[in-house]
Scaffold this motif. Structure first.
Motif, mmCIF file in Angstrom:
data_model
loop_
_atom_site.group_PDB
_atom_site.id
_atom_site.type_symbol
_atom_site.label_atom_id
_atom_site.label_comp_id
_atom_site.label_asym_id
_atom_site.label_seq_id
_atom_site.Cartn_x
_atom_site.Cartn_y
_atom_site.Cartn_z
ATOM 1 N N ARG A 35 -5.196 -1.031 2.982
ATOM 2 C CA ARG A 35 -3.889 -0.926 2.333
ATOM 3 C C ARG A 35 -2.869 -1.847 3.001
ATOM 4 N N ASN A 63 4.712 4.975 3.060
ATOM 5 C CA ASN A 63 4.089 3.645 2.961
ATOM 6 C C ASN A 63 5.104 2.590 2.549
ATOM 7 N N ARG A 64 5.972 2.945 1.613
ATOM 8 C CA ARG A 64 6.981 1.987 1.161
ATOM 9 C C ARG A 64 7.943 1.627 2.301
ATOM 10 N N HIS A 77 4.758 13.105 1.534
ATOM 11 C CA HIS A 77 5.647 11.963 1.291
ATOM 12 C C HIS A 77 4.909 10.646 1.556
ATOM 13 N N ARG A 78 3.594 10.634 1.324
ATOM 14 C CA ARG A 78 2.793 9.470 1.695
ATOM 15 C C ARG A 78 3.258 8.189 1.011
ATOM 16 N N GLU A 79 3.538 8.240 -0.268
ATOM 17 C CA GLU A 79 3.951 7.028 -0.992
ATOM 18 C C GLU A 79 5.273 6.491 -0.440
ATOM 19 N N GLU A 80 6.210 7.379 -0.177
ATOM 20 C CA GLU A 80 7.497 6.952 0.366
ATOM 21 C C GLU A 80 7.345 6.403 1.780
#
Length: 296
Positions: A90, A271-272, A266-269
């Motif tokens: 990723r 990562n962002r 909150h994984r997506e946040e």
């Protein structure tokens, strides 16, 4: 016998004359990213053969780099091919060459994991590994540390100025038996001479006690969940942020409401935010804003 691909990766390290730091490299079949090649590697660290991973984007030249420090120990949270392909892949898909260590004593490697002792060299010796990758821009290196890897990141930042920016994800900044008394079973087994002076052994691995020794030019992003019981947010994030503020170390603290140790809620946040931090301070080398009191 070395494959052609492996031979192309191997190179003498400028910091270790006449010595090849990257000993072997093998493509990971679990790679699912498509645009990234993930390889299982063995490299030299303090004369030991240590295992790890290397993820390289298929496209791009002069790519910035990231050193990824995993959590766990020699028997816990050791990276599998699948996990490396997912997590390192990723980050590499963002346009970074990524190197990670399993640390000495893990995954069949030589030596013994000292939980923040000599094994910190395994992190620092990934720098010459990256220098052996032709398309890696080692003037632009970031570092990500997760859980115990956060401790490794802090310790590494006391010994090198090569890290342009760091991200500490649910990291350990204060090792103490009040938070997790059961960890004495791990620390007494892994940390050399722990029994002689447990308090000193833990303090030497607790960044809240050595903030002044961190490289001042490295901005640090702290990501932590407020429901994390493995690394208590008060001692490992809030107290660490307070110490960083007092030391005038560039940092940002993000607390995720109700998030557990892995920040899965909150994984997506997360990562962002991580990607934005790396892009700003590693890839683009943007200057840190003034820390002096200012404004109207």
């Amino acid at each position: 016998m070395l494959t052609i691909a492996t031979a192309l990766l191997l190179a003498a390290s400028p910091s270790i004359p006449n010595q090849k730091v990257l000993l072997s490299s093998e493509r990971v079949l679990a790679d699912k990213t498509g645009d990234v090649e993930v390889r299982r590697i063995t490299y030299r660290s303090d004369g030991l053969s240590v295992n790890g991973y290397l993820a390289v984007p298929a496209q791009g030249a002069k790519l910035p780099c990231v050193i990824f420090n995993r959590g766990g120990n020699s028997t816990l949270a050791v990276l599998t091919d699948e996990q490396a392909a997912t997590s390192l892949g990723r980050i590499a898909s963002w346009g970074y060459v990524v190197a990670a260590s399993q640390y000495r004593g893990a995954a069949g490697a030589e030596g013994a994991d000292e939980y923040g002792g000599a094994d910190v060299d395994d992190v620092l010796n990934l720098i010459p590994v990256l220098e052996s990758v032709p398309r890696a821009d080692t003037a632009s290196i970031g570092m990500i540390g997760v859980s115990r890897g956060g401790m490794m990141t802090y310790l590494a930042l006391t010994r090198t100025n090569r890290i342009a920016a760091a991200v500490v994800n649910s990291g350990l900044a204060d090792l103490n038996l009040d938070d997790r008394p059961e960890m004495v079973r791990v620390w007494s087994r892994m940390i050399p001479d722990y029994a002689k002076d447990p308090a000193a052994a833990l303090a030497a691995r607790s960044a809240v006690h050595f903030v002044a020794s961190l490289n001042k030019a490295t901005p640090i992003l702290l990501l932590h969940g407020t429901a994390d019981w493995r690394a208590k947010p008060r001692t490992n994030a809030i107290d660490m942020a307070s110490a960083l503020l007092e030391a005038r170390q560039p940092f940002r603290l993000v607390l995720f409401e109700g998030a557990q140790h892995g920040l899965v809620e909150h994984r997506e946040e997360a990562n962002r935010i991580t990607r934005e931090w790396l892009d700003r301070y590693v890839r683009d080398h943007q200057p840190w804003p003034s820390l002096e009191p200012h404004g109207p």
